[in-house]
Write an enzyme that holds these catalytic residues in place. Structure first.
Site, PDB file in Angstrom:
ATOM      1  N   TRP A 100       0.825  -1.217   0.000  1.00  0.00           N
ATOM      2  CA  TRP A 100       0.000   0.000   0.000  1.00  0.00           C
ATOM      3  C   TRP A 100       0.847   1.249   0.000  1.00  0.00           C
ATOM      4  O   TRP A 100       0.530   2.236  -0.673  1.00  0.00           O
ATOM      5  CB  TRP A 100      -1.002  -0.019   1.163  1.00  0.00           C
ATOM      6  CG  TRP A 100      -1.932  -1.180   1.050  1.00  0.00           C
ATOM      7  CD1 TRP A 100      -2.033  -2.236   1.908  1.00  0.00           C
ATOM      8  CD2 TRP A 100      -2.849  -1.447  -0.018  1.00  0.00           C
ATOM      9  NE1 TRP A 100      -2.952  -3.134   1.449  1.00  0.00           N
ATOM     10  CE2 TRP A 100      -3.472  -2.683   0.271  1.00  0.00           C
ATOM     11  CE3 TRP A 100      -3.195  -0.785  -1.183  1.00  0.00           C
ATOM     12  CZ2 TRP A 100      -4.436  -3.261  -0.559  1.00  0.00           C
ATOM     13  CZ3 TRP A 100      -4.159  -1.353  -2.029  1.00  0.00           C
ATOM     14  CH2 TRP A 100      -4.761  -2.572  -1.705  1.00  0.00           C
ATOM     15  N   ASP A 170      -1.400   6.932   6.150  1.00  0.00           N
ATOM     16  CA  ASP A 170      -2.444   5.985   5.760  1.00  0.00           C
ATOM     17  C   ASP A 170      -2.696   5.101   6.981  1.00  0.00           C
ATOM     18  O   ASP A 170      -1.896   4.236   7.307  1.00  0.00           O
ATOM     19  CB  ASP A 170      -1.976   5.160   4.559  1.00  0.00           C
ATOM     20  CG  ASP A 170      -2.981   4.068   4.177  1.00  0.00           C
ATOM     21  OD1 ASP A 170      -4.003   3.905   4.872  1.00  0.00           O
ATOM     22  OD2 ASP A 170      -2.727   3.369   3.171  1.00  0.00           O
ATOM     23  N   LYS A 194     -11.878  -1.682   7.442  1.00  0.00           N
ATOM     24  CA  LYS A 194     -11.168  -2.650   8.278  1.00  0.00           C
ATOM     25  C   LYS A 194     -11.647  -2.561   9.727  1.00  0.00           C
ATOM     26  O   LYS A 194     -12.230  -3.475  10.260  1.00  0.00           O
ATOM     27  CB  LYS A 194      -9.653  -2.413   8.195  1.00  0.00           C
ATOM     28  CG  LYS A 194      -9.079  -2.977   6.907  1.00  0.00           C
ATOM     29  CD  LYS A 194      -8.474  -1.911   6.082  1.00  0.00           C
ATOM     30  CE  LYS A 194      -8.224  -2.287   4.645  1.00  0.00           C
ATOM     31  NZ  LYS A 194      -8.119  -3.659   4.261  1.00  0.00           N
TER      32      LYS A 194
HETATM   33  C1  LIG Z   1      -3.160   0.032   4.671  1.00  0.00           C
HETATM   34  C2  LIG Z   1      -4.040   0.069   3.471  1.00  0.00           C
HETATM   35  N1  LIG Z   1      -3.993   1.140   2.665  1.00  0.00           N
HETATM   36  C3  LIG Z   1      -4.778   1.225   1.569  1.00  0.00           C
HETATM   37  C4  LIG Z   1      -5.644   0.222   1.214  1.00  0.00           C
HETATM   38  C5  LIG Z   1      -6.490   0.373  -0.017  1.00  0.00           C
HETATM   39  O1  LIG Z   1      -7.742   0.735   0.389  1.00  0.00           O
HETATM   40  P1  LIG Z   1      -8.968   0.988  -0.606  1.00  0.00           P
HETATM   41  O2  LIG Z   1      -9.324  -0.330  -1.187  1.00  0.00           O
HETATM   42  O3  LIG Z   1      -9.994   1.571   0.297  1.00  0.00           O
HETATM   43  O4  LIG Z   1      -8.514   1.952  -1.643  1.00  0.00           O
HETATM   44  C6  LIG Z   1      -5.737  -0.901   2.025  1.00  0.00           C
HETATM   45  C7  LIG Z   1      -6.720  -1.949   1.659  1.00  0.00           C
HETATM   46  O5  LIG Z   1      -6.725  -3.054   1.842  1.00  0.00           O
HETATM   47  C8  LIG Z   1      -4.907  -0.988   3.167  1.00  0.00           C
HETATM   48  O6  LIG Z   1      -4.947  -2.070   3.951  1.00  0.00           O
END
Ligand SMILES: Cc1ncc(COP(=O)(O)O)c(C=O)c1O
Length: 357
Positions: A100, A170, A194
């Protein structure tokens, strides 16, 4: 009612029972609105009360200071990978602790100059920087971006990074799991799916210097500017009304169950029980190095893929779901977010202890 399993999904994931009950009731008739939560206008007084309550409850949980504000956007955490460079400008520094964060950097680089300043890719993303040896951030960095909890690898920061640059985090997979000092952040963003609600809504806590002032390029689309969203109370376009309702209910549940400190203690206890069982098991090895172990996502391997497959089958038979590791890492992963009851973790530990391969 259909039987519910022990839910170890990584996201969308388990939600607290009182939240599901409130959602069920609101679906048909939301208070005195005369219609369900999915059926009322985002401009109605009834929904205005919902969004104000969600904003205020999160504000209360995190003791959000006057300098900051709570926003509810769409497009997931992934849209923030783009909005951050659009709003904070070129020159972002990124700490790469997994998929991510590397995606956040790659997206930023399609928009403006941004650089990686640290990565644990080589070790298979088993760690975040240790507090005592944090990476040096260039003095002229426009901002520092990091991922507080790495959902896929099961690593987590136990501290807030030190930097003179505006700090962007994030926090998708550990939002609402522990107290933090919001004043130290220029921006926190979290896909709610989550620990904080359903998918389709992203919660932001923004320093108003960035949400009420725009210093990005004039070519930036209006919808991608924080000022646009903030000035309209997160309703520049029709928001995810149901998602905001659910996030507000989760925030209330957290508040009524010990607040963020209560959630942190509960997470600590569940994680300690599970890591102890993994460490004691002759077939199991934890993925994350010890100082980086996550209290939200616990990742581990067995000696062979056949053992992992057999364990997943045994877990399925024992009424558990969501234990397969992410496809990019393999192995096993138990996501033990706020709503996962200690009894579910105890059931998993009992299964593990009796598993001989
Ligand atoms: C730490 C983290 N950042 C970003 C994301 C991406 O999130 P989204 O699917 O809401 O764009 C996730 C998704 O699993 C994640 O665990």
């Amino acid at each position: 009612m259909a039987k519910r399993r022990h839910n170890f999904n990584a996201g969308p994931a388990a939600l607290p029972t009182p939240v599901l009950e409130a959602a069920r009731d609101s679906l048909f008739a939301h208070g005195d609105a005369g219609a369900g939560i999915l059926e009322i206008s985002h401009r109605s007084a009834d929904f205005e009360a919902v969004i104000a309550d969600a904003r205020e409850t999160i504000g209360e949980l995190y003791a959000v200071p006057e300098t900051h504000e709570v926003l509810f956007l769409q497009g997931g955490a992934s849209l923030q990978f783009a909005m951050v460079p659009y709003n904070f400008g070129p020159g972002g520094a990124y700490i790469d602790t997994g998929t991510w964060s590397s995606r956040a950097l790659a997206e930023a680089q399609t928009i403006a100059h941004a650089t990686g300043v640290w990565s644990s890719a080589e070790g298979g993303y088993r760690a975040v920087p240790e507090e005592a040896s944090q990476p040096k951030i260039p003095a002229d960095a426009a901002y520092l971006h990091y991922t507080s909890n790495n959902t896929i690898y099961g690593t987590q920061y136990g501290y807030t990074p030190e930097t003179a640059a505006p700090l962007v985090c994030d926090m998708s997979s550990d939002f609402m799991s522990r107290p933090i000092d919001v004043a130290r952040y220029a921006l926190i963003y979290a896909g709610a799916q989550k620990n904080a609600g359903p998918s389709g809504v992203t919660v932001l806590i923004a320093d108003k210097r960035y949400s009420r002032g725009f210093a990005g390029a004039p070519t930036t689309p209006k919808i991608l500017r924080y000022v646009t969203q903030a000035a309209k109370g997160s309703m520049y376009n029709t928001p995810n009304t149901f998602g905001i309702f659910a996030v507000g209910q989760v925030a209330r549940w957290v508040r009524d169950n010990g607040g963020l400190a209560g959630m942190a203690a509960r997470a600590e206890a569940k994680a300690a029980t599970l890591y102890a069982a993994i460490d004691a098991h002759p077939l199991c090895t934890g993925h994350a190095v010890e100082h980086s172990r996550s209290r939200m996502n616990v990742t581990w391997r067995m000696q062979t893929a056949a053992q992992e497959k057999a364990f997943l089958a045994a877990a399925d038979a024992a009424g558990m779901m969501g234990l397969k590791g992410h496809r990019s890492v393999g192995g096993l992963r138990a996501s033990i977010y706020n709503a996962v009851e200690p009894a579910s973790v105890d059931a998993l530990v009992a299964l593990l202890e009796g598993f001989t391969g």
